[in-house]
Write an enzyme that holds these catalytic residues in place. Sequence first.
Site, PDB file in Angstrom:
ATOM      1  N   HIS A 110      -1.266  -6.079  -7.626  1.00 29.81           N
ATOM      2  CA  HIS A 110      -0.092  -6.121  -6.759  1.00 29.81           C
ATOM      3  C   HIS A 110       1.035  -7.022  -7.248  1.00 29.81           C
ATOM      4  O   HIS A 110       2.190  -6.848  -6.862  1.00 29.81           O
ATOM      5  CB  HIS A 110      -0.520  -6.583  -5.354  1.00 29.81           C
ATOM      6  CG  HIS A 110       0.344  -6.044  -4.257  1.00 29.81           C
ATOM      7  ND1 HIS A 110       1.710  -5.876  -4.383  1.00 29.81           N
ATOM      8  CD2 HIS A 110       0.041  -5.624  -3.001  1.00 29.81           C
ATOM      9  CE1 HIS A 110       2.194  -5.387  -3.261  1.00 29.81           C
ATOM     10  NE2 HIS A 110       1.218  -5.229  -2.414  1.00 29.81           N
ATOM     11  N   TYR A 120       2.693  -6.773  10.811  1.00 30.80           N
ATOM     12  CA  TYR A 120       3.407  -6.779   9.527  1.00 30.80           C
ATOM     13  C   TYR A 120       3.631  -5.338   9.088  1.00 30.80           C
ATOM     14  O   TYR A 120       2.697  -4.557   9.008  1.00 30.80           O
ATOM     15  CB  TYR A 120       2.561  -7.513   8.492  1.00 30.80           C
ATOM     16  CG  TYR A 120       3.186  -7.666   7.113  1.00 30.80           C
ATOM     17  CD1 TYR A 120       3.652  -8.895   6.684  1.00 30.80           C
ATOM     18  CD2 TYR A 120       3.273  -6.594   6.240  1.00 30.80           C
ATOM     19  CE1 TYR A 120       4.201  -9.060   5.418  1.00 30.80           C
ATOM     20  CE2 TYR A 120       3.823  -6.736   4.973  1.00 30.80           C
ATOM     21  CZ  TYR A 120       4.276  -7.970   4.563  1.00 30.80           C
ATOM     22  OH  TYR A 120       4.824  -8.111   3.315  1.00 30.80           O
ATOM     23  N   THR A 142      10.107  -6.979  -1.310  1.00 33.60           N
ATOM     24  CA  THR A 142       9.819  -6.537   0.057  1.00 33.60           C
ATOM     25  C   THR A 142      10.301  -7.572   1.059  1.00 33.60           C
ATOM     26  O   THR A 142      10.579  -8.715   0.732  1.00 33.60           O
ATOM     27  CB  THR A 142       8.305  -6.329   0.275  1.00 33.60           C
ATOM     28  OG1 THR A 142       7.626  -7.569   0.077  1.00 33.60           O
ATOM     29  CG2 THR A 142       7.763  -5.272  -0.663  1.00 33.60           C
TER      30      THR A 142
END
Length: 771
Positions: free
Chosen positions: A465, A577, A590
Amino acid sequence: MAEAHQAVAFQFTITPEGIDLQLSRQALGQIYRSGLRCWKKRLSRMKNRVLKGVYPASPSSWLFVVIVILATMYTQSDPSMGLITKIQEHLPLSAQGQTMVSALLFSTLLWLSLILALRFCLKVLLSYHRWMFEQHGRISTITKVWVSLVRLLSSRTPLLYSYQTSLPHLPVPAIRDTLERFLESVRPLQSPADFERVSRLAADFERTLGNRLQRYLKLKALWATNYVSDWWEEYVYLRGRSPIMVNSNYYGMDFLYVTPTSNQAARAGNTITALLLYRRKVNREDRIPGTVIPLCAAQCERMFNTTRAPGEETDVLQHWQDSEFVAVYHRGRYYRLWVYRAGRLLSPREIQYQIQKILDDPSPPQAGEEKLGALTAGNRTPWARVRKQYFSSGVNKRSLDCIEKAAFFVSLDEQEEGMKGDDPEGNLDCYAKALLHGKCYDRWFDKSFSVVVFKNGKTGLNAEHSWADAPTVAHLWEFTLATDAFQLGYDIDGNCRGEVEHSLPPPQRLTWDIPPEVSESLAVAQALADDVDCHVFPFMEFGKGRMKKLKISPDAFIQLSLQLAYYRDRGGFCLTYEASMTRLFREGRTETVRSCSSESCAFVLALEDNLFCAAEKHQNLYRLAMTGSGIDRHLFCLYVVSKYLGVDSPFLKEVLSEPWRLSTSQTPVQQMELFDLVNHPEFISLGGGFGPVADDGYGVSYIIVGENMVNFHVSCKHSCKETVSERDFYIIDFQNDDQLWFTFTLEFASLSNSTALLPLGGAVCLTGDGS
């Protein structure tokens, strides 16, 4: 093997008469073609640097400016207002030479000035975001003019990175605005007493420490390209010491109903080829379709040839310019597979041929080799120490380099996965867990992404990630699936197309001297994997088609359904979230959309009365996050500044310690033009998912496919008795009539023993007794 070819390209023997050289023309030819490919790539990069450097102009526009200036001077006019004359005074040339050179110099300066002016205008235009807040179908005149101007300045076909210098920088929100939005987001989650206490903390923070931290943050925003991204990458991802498997890495799935071939080697051949074709596009900086509005493409730079190297305190992302091989794992053995031959990309059939050699290899794993990958699945600090002690030299370092410098990692799994057998839904859950963590040692979780090819031809991938977010990997995977199925294809026997050069050198088996510390990492990873529960559910009762008829955003519709589901399941609301991208800004990543709002809670409690109000509120929160006016990244950066200054903030400490019990993310479909769902509706992507963020929470990923389907991926942990990924549920079907009244139809969905805990499309979870 390139090293082997270079080693035997020539041989020599020493005789009494001198040195006798024995040249291999074939090997030298291969070396020549490999070098030629490298030089072509270098020239291509140089060309692209020029094209990017002058965008939105073109190199040929320089000649146009020169001609205009010379033509103006021919008419006895001075377009430079005396500047050309001043340049001539400093040139030790003839009169004619002075005129020509000074005209060229002035033309070049004027051309560069025009480029900077155009780029500035484009940046100003791309800073306009009011179009996002306008109602669908009601475009203002200002936005129409804006669209025309953007198209005018972007008329020349851009490269992948052409817009990078024209994208605006992420703005730092006013601290008062961020605090007001934060308090608004937590109001429905706290009691009046708790909310009053947090409000006092926020006011005290703004009055004392907040403005001081804000000044430092604004200073960084002036200096850095993006005031969030580097800290976000380092402190959220690379400094994390817990396993990245499940906690950070995420997965992507194959087609739901279709497996183009059941031949494992053939599917691997086409998949590897499609990925390398995408890499070729990235290397050439071809404009990759998928969006009309320019987005930052910086995340594409580290897509291939990248690995996350562990460190005792922080990890490091390592990226190499190029790689001509991939690393392959099968039945406990590691291989290096060359995918280029003398500068030529192997055909899919040749890669299949090489993969089949690996599948047919009967040799057993070396001692400790089979479970070596568990080092990347466990805690980061032990892996860093083992790497430093045992993998910094010798055979282990050489073999580890082959994995880390590979274009990507390929795992040939011995299991069969997919929606199959007597329990298709249950098998989808196993499919998800196989991609999320596998056996904990048969993936290399540090690589930018690992492709998994199962025995029955199903594929998937597991992505690290820290280097990029899910939409970037989803774009890659969409291209891979479409290219595999619709462009490369298979013959009637399920084999890849093309011819095979049988003189290809076999895949190179890697050798190791494995330390015993692997078992420690495996135990940690296995406990984590066993605790994760996944459920994948394709919801096909309705999709975004019906949602849009209600004039409601499909994403807002699903998020509100999730809020209702969580409330019915847990009897309350929680901090939620939802990931939103900020790639409208340079190096943007993000921002958090806090989906649980006062309006969404009011909708859940009153159900039908406030649907439109709650949906519009969610959309507004999403737009604010995308345009740089979110809450959490700003507070996160303020917290980082406070740590650098050595000061503590009770407010920031409390805010950043709040658990996200419901973590959600939509996987966007970005290249619908690659999939013909009208004529081939069976080629539907399942999307992907991730593990839960909180031990007592849920991770929910969803992908809206076509007009009539939503695929959901739900994860939680067995160790929490309050979270279960499978339960009986009911469907609430929202139907709209002319007066915008809603009819609620409850119907029991009988899908084996259980289905997803969370809502799918308009599905809402209830407990088994219907309460």
